[in-house]
Structure formats: C-alpha cells, structure tokens
Design an enzyme around this catalytic site. Structure first.
Site, mmCIF file in Angstrom:
data_model
loop_
_atom_site.group_PDB
_atom_site.id
_atom_site.type_symbol
_atom_site.label_atom_id
_atom_site.label_comp_id
_atom_site.label_asym_id
_atom_site.label_seq_id
_atom_site.Cartn_x
_atom_site.Cartn_y
_atom_site.Cartn_z
ATOM 1 N N TYR A 35 -70.546 -17.819 -35.847
ATOM 2 C CA TYR A 35 -71.520 -18.016 -34.760
ATOM 3 C C TYR A 35 -72.694 -18.846 -35.252
ATOM 4 C CZ TYR A 35 -75.429 -16.450 -31.759
ATOM 5 O OH TYR A 35 -76.540 -16.381 -30.950
ATOM 6 N N SER A 36 -73.197 -18.520 -36.447
ATOM 7 C CA SER A 36 -74.332 -19.236 -37.020
ATOM 8 C C SER A 36 -74.002 -20.702 -37.230
ATOM 9 C CB SER A 36 -74.720 -18.581 -38.357
ATOM 10 O OG SER A 36 -75.844 -19.219 -38.922
ATOM 11 N N SER A 47 -80.348 -19.788 -31.457
ATOM 12 C CA SER A 47 -80.657 -18.481 -32.031
ATOM 13 C C SER A 47 -81.364 -18.627 -33.364
ATOM 14 C CB SER A 47 -79.346 -17.717 -32.257
ATOM 15 O OG SER A 47 -79.498 -16.663 -33.185
ATOM 16 N N ILE A 75 -71.600 -18.725 -24.709
ATOM 17 C CA ILE A 75 -71.029 -18.583 -26.046
ATOM 18 C C ILE A 75 -69.692 -17.866 -25.936
ATOM 19 C CG2 ILE A 75 -73.000 -18.609 -27.640
ATOM 20 C CD1 ILE A 75 -73.125 -15.533 -27.317
ATOM 21 N N THR A 121 -79.227 -8.004 -24.009
ATOM 22 C CA THR A 121 -78.079 -8.173 -23.115
ATOM 23 C C THR A 121 -77.003 -7.146 -23.479
ATOM 24 O OG1 THR A 121 -76.989 -9.788 -24.571
ATOM 25 C CG2 THR A 121 -78.539 -10.646 -22.913
#
Ligand SMILES: NC(=O)C1=CN([C@@H]2O[C@H](COP(=O)(O)OP(=O)(O)OC[C@H]3O[C@@H](n4cnc5c(N)ncnc54)[C@H](OP(=O)(O)O)[C@@H]3O)[C@@H](O)[C@H]2O)C=CC1
Ligand SMILES: C[C@H](CCC(=O)NCC(=O)O)[C@H]1CC[C@H]2[C@@H]3C(=O)C[C@@H]4C[C@H](O)CC[C@]4(C)[C@H]3CC[C@]12C
Length: 277
Positions: free
Chosen positions: A166-167, A153, A104, A203
């Site tokens: 991002y979504s 996600s 990403i 992470t």
C-alpha cells in the site's frame, strides 16, 4: 518543517454548479466527500464497484441538494474502466471542474508476504488508474482551469511497517503527481494538483483492518472529507490531515520513523505483546 496553511477564504459557494468526479465513493471518505459536494450544490459523478451502495449514495446526494448526481460502477483494476468514467463525465456534462482520485484496492496490514503479484495489482488499482483518469480528464481540466485532488497517506510520505504494498502505491502517487505539478508550473498549465496526506481516519474498512493493532484514536471521516474538498478548491499543493499527527510524522522522518511509528502507534513492547500486528 513545512506548514501548508491555506488562507481561510474557502467558501462553499465555490463548489456550486461545479462538475466533480469522486472515485471510491460507495463508502468511507469518498462517500462523505460526495455528501459535502452535494450540500454545496455541485454536480457529482461517483464511482466504485458496488452498484447497490452507489445507488444509495446518489439518492442521498439528491436529497442533500446536488445540482445532479449519477454513478458509474466498475473496477479500477482495469484502466480502461478508469478512462470510461471520465468519458461519462464528458458525455454528461461536456466538461469537468474537479477530479477527486480517492479509491484504493484491498491490501493487508501485516509483514510483507513476498507476493509480487499483489503489488502489481495494487499499483494498477491505486496508482495507474489515477494516472489514466488524469490523462483522459486533462483536456477538460485545462479548459475549466480545474483541480486534480489525489488522496494519499502518511504511508506515502513517512514509511512505516506493515503496509509495504500500500505504501509503495502511495509513494508512486507523490512521485508522479508532484513531478506533474512542476511541469504544469513550467508550462503555465492552470490546473491545480492537491496531494492529500492523511493520518488514521475512522472509516469502517480502515478500523476493521487495523483497530486491533493501532492505539491512537482515528480522525473523523466527515471532517477529513471536508478538508480535502477545501484544499482542492483553494488549489493547495498539499493537505496534511490531521496536522498534528501528519506533520509529526514528517518531523520524525529523518529519525527512524518506522521504529518510532511502531512505538507511537502500536505501544506493544511495554505490554509485552507479540511483534506482529
Ligand atoms: N481510512 C484511513 O485511515 C486512511 C485512508 N486514506 C486514504 O483515503 C482514501 C479512502 O480511504 P477509505 O475511505 O478509508 O477507504 P474505504 O475502504 O472506506 O473505501 C474505498 C473505496 O474504494 C472502492 N474500491 C475498492 N476497490 C476498488 C476497485 N478495485 N475499483 C474501484 N473502486 C474500488 C470501495 O468501493 P467498492 O468496494 O464498492 O468498490 C470504496 O468506495 C484512500 O485513498 C486511502 O488510501 C489515507 C490514510 C488513512
Ligand atoms: C489496510 C488498509 C488498506 C485498504 C484495505 O484493505 N481496506 C480494507 C478492505 O478494503 O477490505 C489501509 C488503508 C489506510 C491505511 C492506513 C493509513 O493510510 C494511515 C496510516 C499509515 C501508517 O503508515 C500505517 C497505519 C495507517 C493507519 C494505515 C494502516 C493501513 C490502512 C488502514
């Protein structure tokens, strides 16, 4: 409520000698997937931008018992590079068994700032490069009757606040790859597509980005990475990890998840803190 409980017949021997590409493998979940695959005796080709990190990952993979380990460094902002990675696998191995699409690009965790160019760039990195790699890899995956693993996600299933760009890229993955899976079934193309719907994972980058705002404990990246490999090898349509959080989010989807997500994740109103994360 949909439960995707795969039969417990996964065996790590299933990956021995398999030829696997892992993108976004210089850190985080991708790095851990590379190590699991190495332990299982797979051939691994890892990719990301940072050559020094990739070199260390490859060295560790060799120590862990990979059948072979190599890297290609570059940016997935450029779909030509995405195709180049697959070509490297073809030139090296003559084929491909598993394509793990995981990388990403950088984004933010905050109110949408109106920057359309950021979304355009993120769609290139997080979505179009996945499509480009799939198109280039498909002839080899059809030959091997292999697997495409797409890492997504909860933000790509049950939208919440503060991650709109991002979504959007994660929802695009579901739309494209779930539609492609239907076509494969219609056409009897024996290539599996596994969409991995992940909750918060520990992470470094994710925790650095959101730990100030998110109060739930993240899940371990090592276990997450193994579950992704297992679900791909078992040819599951979807992985939900950790099941408790992700299935819960899907349950809430019809009930204003954004609002409930704020309460669940941020627990801010009770403490009288400000609204922005
Ligand atoms: N961590 C979490 O809480 C969650 C993660 N996920 C998903 O899991 C996957 C992995 O996330 P995570 O491990 O946390 O991410 P990290 O930020 O730890 O790793 C991202 C990887 O992508 C690489 N990368 C970044 N930008 C580019 C680029 N332009 N071109 C090529 N590679 C790039 C990075 O390496 P380099 O900088 O060297 O290029 C790195 O290897 C993602 O798909 C994410 O959406 C889903 C839900 C939750
Ligand atoms: C903000 C992260 C985007 C990638 C990034 O910029 N990393 C730092 C860097 O590269 O410098 C998001 C990556 C994973 C997201 C989290 C996720 O996908 C699960 C949850 C989804 C939910 O809708 C919001 C909270 C999440 C924990 C979400 C938060 C933003 C990320 C960490």
């Amino acid at each position: 409520v949909y439960f995707y409980s795969a039969p417990e017949n996964f065996n790590e021997e299933m990956l021995r000698g398999k030829r696997v590409i892992v993108t976004g493998a210089s850190s985080g979940i991708g790095e851990q997937m590379a190590y699991h695959l190495a332990r299982m005796g797979a051939h691994v080709l890892v990719t990301a931008r940072t050559e020094a990190k990739l070199q260390k990952v490859v060295e560790r993979c060799r120590e862990l018992g990979a059948a072979s380990a190599r890297f290609v460094s570059g940016s997935m902002e450029d779909t030509a590079f995405a195709e180049e990675v697959v070509k490297e696998a073809e030139n090296t191995w003559g084929g491909l068994d598993m394509l793990i699409l995981n990388h990403i690009g950088h984004s933010y965790f905050n109110y949408f700032d109106g920057d359309v160019d950021h979304i355009r760039k993120l769609l290139e990195t997080n979505f179009l490069s996945y499509v480009a790699m799939t198109v280039t890899a498909l002839p080899m995956l059809k030959e091997s009757e292999g697997n495409i693993v797409v890492v997504s996600s909860v933000a790509g299933k049950a939208p919440g606040p503060f991650a709109a760009p991002y979504s959007a890229t994660k929802f695009a993955l579901d739309g494209f790859f779930s539609s492609l899976r239907h076509e494969f079934i219609i056409e009897n193309v024996n290539v599996s597509i596994t969409l991995c719907i992940l909750g918060y994972i520990d992470t470094d980058n994710a925790m650095q980005a959101v730990s100030h705002a998110i109060k739930v404990a993240p899940s371990p990246k090592e276990e997450c990475a193994l579950e992704i490999i297992r679900s791909g090898a078992l040819r599951q349509h979807e992985l939900h990890y950790p099941p408790g959080i992700v299935n819960g989010m899907l349950l809430l989807r019809g009930q204003e998840p954004g609002l409930r997500l704020q309460r669940f994740l941020f627990d801010r109103k009770k403490k009288g803190e400000g609204a922005a994360p």
